[in-house]
Design a protein around this motif. Structure first.
Motif, PDB file in Angstrom:
ATOM      1  N   LEU A   1     -16.064  18.573  15.284  1.00  0.00           N
ATOM      2  CA  LEU A   1     -15.290  18.141  16.454  1.00  0.00           C
ATOM      3  C   LEU A   1     -14.452  16.912  16.144  1.00  0.00           C
ATOM      4  O   LEU A   1     -13.296  16.816  16.582  1.00  0.00           O
ATOM      5  N   SER A   2     -15.016  15.987  15.384  1.00  0.00           N
ATOM      6  CA  SER A   2     -14.283  14.766  15.045  1.00  0.00           C
ATOM      7  C   SER A   2     -13.066  15.072  14.191  1.00  0.00           C
ATOM      8  O   SER A   2     -11.989  14.501  14.397  1.00  0.00           O
ATOM      9  N   PHE A   3     -13.218  15.981  13.233  1.00  0.00           N
ATOM     10  CA  PHE A   3     -12.073  16.360  12.405  1.00  0.00           C
ATOM     11  C   PHE A   3     -11.015  17.065  13.241  1.00  0.00           C
ATOM     12  O   PHE A   3      -9.816  16.771  13.124  1.00  0.00           O
ATOM     13  N   MET A   4     -11.447  17.983  14.098  1.00  0.00           N
ATOM     14  CA  MET A   4     -10.505  18.764  14.907  1.00  0.00           C
ATOM     15  C   MET A   4      -9.790  17.892  15.947  1.00  0.00           C
ATOM     16  O   MET A   4      -8.597  18.089  16.216  1.00  0.00           O
ATOM     17  N   LEU A   5     -10.503  16.920  16.523  1.00  0.00           N
ATOM     18  CA  LEU A   5      -9.934  16.127  17.610  1.00  0.00           C
ATOM     19  C   LEU A   5      -9.225  14.863  17.138  1.00  0.00           C
ATOM     20  O   LEU A   5      -8.241  14.431  17.762  1.00  0.00           O
ATOM     21  N   CYS A   6      -9.714  14.265  16.055  1.00  0.00           N
ATOM     22  CA  CYS A   6      -9.182  12.963  15.627  1.00  0.00           C
ATOM     23  C   CYS A   6      -8.244  13.050  14.428  1.00  0.00           C
ATOM     24  O   CYS A   6      -7.137  12.494  14.460  1.00  0.00           O
ATOM     25  N   THR A   7      -8.670  13.726  13.383  1.00  0.00           N
ATOM     26  CA  THR A   7      -7.891  13.726  12.143  1.00  0.00           C
ATOM     27  C   THR A   7      -6.797  14.786  12.128  1.00  0.00           C
ATOM     28  O   THR A   7      -5.650  14.497  11.775  1.00  0.00           O
ATOM     29  N   LEU A   8      -7.130  15.998  12.509  1.00  0.00           N
ATOM     30  CA  LEU A   8      -6.164  17.102  12.428  1.00  0.00           C
ATOM     31  C   LEU A   8      -4.902  16.858  13.263  1.00  0.00           C
ATOM     32  O   LEU A   8      -3.794  17.112  12.767  1.00  0.00           O
ATOM     33  N   PRO A   9      -5.004  16.380  14.511  1.00  0.00           N
ATOM     34  CA  PRO A   9      -3.769  16.117  15.275  1.00  0.00           C
ATOM     35  C   PRO A   9      -2.848  15.115  14.593  1.00  0.00           C
ATOM     36  O   PRO A   9      -1.618  15.236  14.672  1.00  0.00           O
ATOM     37  N   SER A  10      -3.428  14.116  13.921  1.00  0.00           N
ATOM     38  CA  SER A  10      -2.614  13.135  13.204  1.00  0.00           C
ATOM     39  C   SER A  10      -1.914  13.774  12.009  1.00  0.00           C
ATOM     40  O   SER A  10      -0.744  13.488  11.732  1.00  0.00           O
ATOM     41  N   ILE A  11      -2.621  14.651  11.298  1.00  0.00           N
ATOM     42  CA  ILE A  11      -2.024  15.350  10.158  1.00  0.00           C
ATOM     43  C   ILE A  11      -0.895  16.266  10.612  1.00  0.00           C
ATOM     44  O   ILE A  11       0.148  16.380   9.947  1.00  0.00           O
ATOM     45  N   MET A  12      -1.072  16.881  11.777  1.00  0.00           N
ATOM     46  CA  MET A  12      -0.102  17.855  12.281  1.00  0.00           C
ATOM     47  C   MET A  12       1.046  17.208  13.054  1.00  0.00           C
ATOM     48  O   MET A  12       1.942  17.921  13.517  1.00  0.00           O
ATOM     49  N   SER A  13       1.036  15.878  13.198  1.00  0.00           N
ATOM     50  CA  SER A  13       2.093  15.199  13.970  1.00  0.00           C
ATOM     51  C   SER A  13       2.732  14.098  13.136  1.00  0.00           C
ATOM     52  O   SER A  13       2.566  12.902  13.415  1.00  0.00           O
TER      53      SER A  13
ATOM     54  N   ILE B   1       0.861  -1.176   0.000  1.00  0.00           N
ATOM     55  CA  ILE B   1       0.000   0.000   0.000  1.00  0.00           C
ATOM     56  C   ILE B   1       0.904   1.235   0.000  1.00  0.00           C
ATOM     57  O   ILE B   1       1.911   1.271   0.709  1.00  0.00           O
ATOM     58  N   SER B   2       0.577   2.207  -0.815  1.00  0.00           N
ATOM     59  CA  SER B   2       1.410   3.410  -0.911  1.00  0.00           C
ATOM     60  C   SER B   2       1.283   4.250   0.343  1.00  0.00           C
ATOM     61  O   SER B   2       0.323   4.118   1.112  1.00  0.00           O
ATOM     62  N   HIS B   3       2.268   5.158   0.540  1.00  0.00           N
ATOM     63  CA  HIS B   3       2.218   6.064   1.688  1.00  0.00           C
ATOM     64  C   HIS B   3       0.935   6.887   1.682  1.00  0.00           C
ATOM     65  O   HIS B   3       0.302   7.076   2.729  1.00  0.00           O
ATOM     66  N   LEU B   4       0.562   7.398   0.503  1.00  0.00           N
ATOM     67  CA  LEU B   4      -0.620   8.244   0.408  1.00  0.00           C
ATOM     68  C   LEU B   4      -1.876   7.451   0.771  1.00  0.00           C
ATOM     69  O   LEU B   4      -2.714   7.919   1.560  1.00  0.00           O
ATOM     70  N   SER B   5      -2.007   6.246   0.209  1.00  0.00           N
ATOM     71  CA  SER B   5      -3.179   5.418   0.511  1.00  0.00           C
ATOM     72  C   SER B   5      -3.213   5.048   1.987  1.00  0.00           C
ATOM     73  O   SER B   5      -4.283   5.011   2.610  1.00  0.00           O
ATOM     74  N   CYS B   6      -2.050   4.774   2.551  1.00  0.00           N
ATOM     75  CA  CYS B   6      -1.961   4.421   3.967  1.00  0.00           C
ATOM     76  C   CYS B   6      -2.411   5.600   4.828  1.00  0.00           C
ATOM     77  O   CYS B   6      -3.190   5.430   5.778  1.00  0.00           O
ATOM     78  N   ALA B   7      -1.914   6.800   4.500  1.00  0.00           N
ATOM     79  CA  ALA B   7      -2.283   7.988   5.268  1.00  0.00           C
ATOM     80  C   ALA B   7      -3.781   8.271   5.152  1.00  0.00           C
ATOM     81  O   ALA B   7      -4.445   8.566   6.153  1.00  0.00           O
ATOM     82  N   ILE B   8      -4.322   8.150   3.928  1.00  0.00           N
ATOM     83  CA  ILE B   8      -5.763   8.386   3.720  1.00  0.00           C
ATOM     84  C   ILE B   8      -6.581   7.392   4.532  1.00  0.00           C
ATOM     85  O   ILE B   8      -7.585   7.761   5.158  1.00  0.00           O
ATOM     86  N   GLN B   9      -6.148   6.124   4.552  1.00  0.00           N
ATOM     87  CA  GLN B   9      -6.868   5.095   5.319  1.00  0.00           C
ATOM     88  C   GLN B   9      -6.890   5.450   6.809  1.00  0.00           C
ATOM     89  O   GLN B   9      -7.924   5.332   7.470  1.00  0.00           O
ATOM     90  N   ILE B  10      -5.754   5.901   7.329  1.00  0.00           N
ATOM     91  CA  ILE B  10      -5.686   6.291   8.742  1.00  0.00           C
ATOM     92  C   ILE B  10      -6.609   7.463   9.020  1.00  0.00           C
ATOM     93  O   ILE B  10      -7.391   7.449   9.983  1.00  0.00           O
ATOM     94  N   TYR B  11      -6.549   8.501   8.182  1.00  0.00           N
ATOM     95  CA  TYR B  11      -7.340   9.713   8.422  1.00  0.00           C
ATOM     96  C   TYR B  11      -8.840   9.433   8.348  1.00  0.00           C
ATOM     97  O   TYR B  11      -9.617   9.934   9.163  1.00  0.00           O
ATOM     98  N   VAL B  12      -9.242   8.629   7.352  1.00  0.00           N
ATOM     99  CA  VAL B  12     -10.667   8.302   7.201  1.00  0.00           C
ATOM    100  C   VAL B  12     -11.154   7.493   8.400  1.00  0.00           C
ATOM    101  O   VAL B  12     -12.229   7.758   8.962  1.00  0.00           O
TER     102      VAL B  12
END
Length: 307
Positions: free
Chosen positions: A151-163, A92-103
């Motif tokens: 709230l879900s985007f701010m609490l769950c997805t955004l911290p992962s994108i920013m870290s 699985i590519s890095h991009l697909s892996c990251a998208i899977q995690i974020y979703v």
């Protein structure tokens, strides 16, 4: 967690469950059957609610959203898993892996908060029936859902994108890109990431669970005061919701309340089966079997399409 751009690794390898063709063949049949049941069950719930005016109520609106989220959950992981069971290179590519995690993070956060909103809806309906249409008007329902998504985007997805993290290995001992499994591949000290996961888990899991338990505490207190006939009807609208709450919160809290290093990769893998694969399949079954309105509507729908 987002793989750092400094990493030379461009693809990830999902180890999955086994390399034995016979075992993988059996797993394919099992997971394919689960996916078919998940797709058909949740799609049927959505169709019934949309097409039946009797189910145009806040409770079923939230149930419809839950079914949509379950479809997103399963579809994010299961098709890739089914394909990998017959593949020797589970890449699985890095991009697909990251998208899977974020979703996955976004959908999970929405579902936990949505279950709290559904408990509040039942609390208002049973404890404050005269004010129900005012408190749970469609405008308020839409605002609650918008708040849950934000709230879900701010609490769950955004911290992962920013870290972002720098990874040193490309082999994930999992059947999908799961946050804790990817975190184990880090070259760096992950203590700050573990603290972040614990803090977010506290907010996104424990607080909604407390609200759900408080809601049902008030519901039980009100229900025991009414006559037996009305009592059984009131409880019937709540038992299915409690079953779903137990499935989601039980497995998620086992995984995320504690440092990532406490859990073996195999434990994470098999725990993920419950909330990514099993729960989305069971949700429509739980609601359809325990809800009289849904059962009656489903019977009419099946009679209609078979004649």
């Amino acid at each position: 967690m987002k793989p750092n751009n400094k990493s030379l690794i461009t693809e990830m390898i999902l180890l999955g469950f086994s390399m034995d063709p016979k075992i993988n063949g059996l797993l394919f049949v099992l997971f394919f059957a689960i996916y078919v049941v998940t797709l058909s069950g949740n799609s049927l719930i959505i169709i019934l609610i949309i097409n039946n005016a009797q189910l145009h109520k806040p409770m079923y609106f939230f149930l419809c959203v839950l079914s949509i989220l379950d479809l997103c959950y399963s579809t994010t992981a299961l098709p890739k898993l089914l394909a990998d069971l017959f593949s020797t290179e589970r890449i699985i590519s890095h991009l697909s892996c990251a998208i899977q995690i974020y979703v996955m993070l976004l959908v999970a956060g929405i579902e936990y908060q949505l279950l709290a909103v559904m408990a509040y809806d039942r609390y208002v309906a049973i404890c404050h029936p005269l004010h129900y249409h005012t408190l749970m008007c469609w405008g308020n329902c839409y605002k609650l859902m918008a708040l849950v998504f934000i709230l879900s985007f701010m609490l769950c997805t955004l911290p992962s994108i920013m870290s972002p993290i720098t990874i040193c290995s490309n082999q994930i001992n999992h059947f999908m890109c799961e946050m804790l499994a990817v975190l184990k591949l880090s070259c760096e000290d992950i203590s700050s990431n573990e603290l972040q996961i614990f803090s977010i888990s506290f907010i996104i899991l424990l607080l909604p669970l407390v609200l759900i338990l408080l809601s049902y505490g008030f519901i039980i207190s009100s229900v025991i005061k009414i006559q037996s006939a009305g009592r059984s009807k009131a409880f019937s609208t709540c038992t299915s919701h409690l079953g779903v709450v137990a499935l989601y919160f039980g497995t998620a809290m086992l995984m995320y309340f504690g440092p990532a290093s406490m859990y073996s990769s195999d434990q994470e893998k098999y725990s993920s089966l419950f909330y990514v694969i099993i729960s989305p399949m069971l949700n429509p079954l739980i609601y359809s079997l325990n809800n009289r309105e849904v059962k009656d509507t489903m019977k009419k729908f099946l009679v209609k399409i078979t004649h």
